[in-house]
Write a protein that holds these residues in place. Structure first.
Motif, short mmCIF file in Angstrom:
data_model
loop_
_atom_site.label_atom_id
_atom_site.label_comp_id
_atom_site.label_asym_id
_atom_site.label_seq_id
_atom_site.Cartn_x
_atom_site.Cartn_y
_atom_site.Cartn_z
N LEU A 139 73.64 51.26 -74.47
CA LEU A 139 73.91 49.80 -75.10
C LEU A 139 73.55 49.42 -76.84
O LEU A 139 74.05 48.91 -77.40
CB LEU A 139 73.59 48.40 -74.50
N GLY A 140 72.57 50.59 -77.13
CA GLY A 140 71.45 49.63 -78.60
C GLY A 140 70.24 50.16 -77.78
O GLY A 140 69.77 49.21 -77.25
N SER A 141 69.31 49.78 -78.60
CA SER A 141 68.10 48.95 -79.59
C SER A 141 68.09 48.11 -78.81
O SER A 141 66.97 47.85 -77.75
CB SER A 141 66.89 49.95 -80.01
N GLU A 142 68.90 46.67 -79.11
CA GLU A 142 68.80 45.18 -79.38
C GLU A 142 69.77 44.92 -78.38
O GLU A 142 70.61 45.34 -78.39
CB GLU A 142 68.53 44.69 -80.44
N LEU A 143 68.85 44.22 -77.15
CA LEU A 143 70.42 44.10 -76.63
C LEU A 143 70.20 41.96 -75.70
O LEU A 143 69.68 41.64 -77.09
CB LEU A 143 69.96 44.18 -75.04
N ARG A 144 71.43 41.57 -75.95
CA ARG A 144 71.55 40.49 -74.94
C ARG A 144 71.79 40.29 -73.30
O ARG A 144 72.21 41.31 -72.88
CB ARG A 144 72.92 40.14 -75.74
N GLY A 145 70.98 39.02 -73.34
CA GLY A 145 70.83 38.84 -71.75
C GLY A 145 70.11 37.66 -71.64
O GLY A 145 69.80 36.97 -72.09
N PRO A 146 69.99 37.30 -69.72
CA PRO A 146 69.34 35.99 -70.03
C PRO A 146 68.10 36.12 -69.82
O PRO A 146 67.41 36.59 -69.37
CB PRO A 146 69.66 36.07 -68.44
N THR A 147 67.53 35.08 -70.93
CA THR A 147 66.50 34.83 -70.96
C THR A 147 66.05 33.18 -71.00
O THR A 147 66.57 32.72 -70.48
CB THR A 147 65.91 34.91 -72.86
N TRP A 148 64.22 33.37 -70.71
CA TRP A 148 63.95 31.76 -70.32
C TRP A 148 63.40 31.54 -71.90
O TRP A 148 62.69 31.52 -72.56
CB TRP A 148 63.01 31.91 -69.96
N ASP A 149 64.23 30.11 -71.85
CA ASP A 149 63.63 29.43 -72.87
C ASP A 149 62.85 27.99 -72.52
O ASP A 149 62.53 26.82 -71.45
CB ASP A 149 64.92 28.76 -73.57
#
Length: 327
Positions: free
Chosen positions: A77-87
């Motif tokens: 998928l790659g080294s930099e992904l997207r996903g749920p993160t806490w703001d």
């Protein structure tokens, strides 16, 4: 609700907790301060090492065991992904950047038992033991989340109770504040009850995965463990959810991860519901509907997903908003 719900609720009563600490007599003040510090420390140190998840091991875990190996995520998928993160500023989940190295980590295993996942060397799952160990990892992480969430919610419930106790003597809360803190207390009680039920339900499944994953003489795949390499998907995910629409709503645990040039899906069901899995697979994992099934899990079934940046960026603004609204 996720573990982040308790974190968000803590942020809503921080102010009242501090006022209660200042308004209390010495002994009570120490008790409220201790509860406040415990909750605050848990929030700030969510992944502190705990007891190793491997059965009967008494060693301490490392901080960052990967539920899905980082090499598989990076290669697929790659080294930099997207996903749920806490703001932390808005106290809510959003979709943000996350590295493959930081994805799916939890304080799972000691150094010795980290080495038991031999398929990590080849970055290739290919037999029943590999699949059982991967499903075991997914559920060990779920068990850790359940324990961590329950501990945090228990402490938060006690803190809310202490704030209300001080208010009964000092009368510093408005009626709206009282109602809000009462609702936090009730949410925590209900949440802990639900987590206790989940803990009881997943343990038999974990135990049989542990037995299968460590028995190299067992070559036959049991009916309760499904795995297959499917067309490559642009994301990985972990999910343990109840199957709605069935009378007893059994639990299904699902892992989707890159596996060479494919995506491997591994699914297992709650013990005592083995007959359900083949029917579920037939209806939801055919080539025609598989991608839609996985996307539905991403939107509605889990907060543990990790997508390629190119896929996320290819979505329309409306599609991204729909996913973010489901968090």
């Amino acid at each position: 609700m996720s573990d982040m719900s308790a974190v968000g609720l803590f942020n809503t009563i921080r102010k009242e907790a501090r006022v209660a600490i200042k308004s209390s007599a010495d002994e009570e003040q120490a008790r409220i301060q201790e509860l406040y510090d415990r909750v605050d420390s848990t929030v700030k140190n969510w992944s502190e090492p705990v007891k190793c998840s491997y059965p009967d091991c008494r060693s301490t875990s490392i901080r960052n065991s990967h539920t899905v190996q980082s090499a598989a995520l990076k290669n697929g998928l790659g080294s930099e992904l997207r996903g749920p993160t806490w703001d932390s500023k808005s106290s809510k989940l959003t979709v943000g950047k996350i590295s493959a190295r930081s994805s799916s980590v939890f304080p799972g295993y000691c150094k010795q038992h980290e080495a038991m996942f031999h398929f990590e060397k080849s970055v290739h799952l290919k037999n029943v033991q590999d699949d059982a160990l991967q499903a075991m990892r997914t559920l060990h992480r779920e068990a850790w989340l359940i324990s961590s969430r329950s501990s945090l919610a228990n402490s938060l419930q006690a803190l809310a109770s202490q704030i209300l106790k001080v208010d009964s003597a000092q009368d510093f809360l408005s009626s709206d504040d009282k109602e809000r803190i009462e609702s936090v207390k009730k949410w925590c009680a209900d949440f802990c009850m639900a987590q206790d039920s989940m803990r009881v339900r997943i343990m038999p499944t974990i135990e049989r995965l542990e037995a299968l994953g460590t028995d190299e003489s067992q070559a036959k795949r049991p009916a309760w463990l499904f795995a297959a390499d499917m067309d490559k998907q642009p994301f990985a995910l972990l999910a343990t959810v109840m199957l709605d629409g069935l009378e007893l709503a059994p639990l299904i645990s699902l892992t989707l991860l890159p596996n060479q040039q494919k995506s491997r899906v591994i699914a297992t069901v709650e013990a005592d519901f083995d007959c359900i899995l083949p029917k579920y697979v037939e209806s939801n994992f055919s080539e025609k509907v598989f991608s839609n099934t996985m996307l539905k899990f991403l939107k509605d079934g889990t907060l543990d997903w990790y997508a390629s940046a190119s896929w996320w960026n290819s979505l329309t603004a409306g599609e991204r908003s729909e996913i973010e609204a489901s968090l």
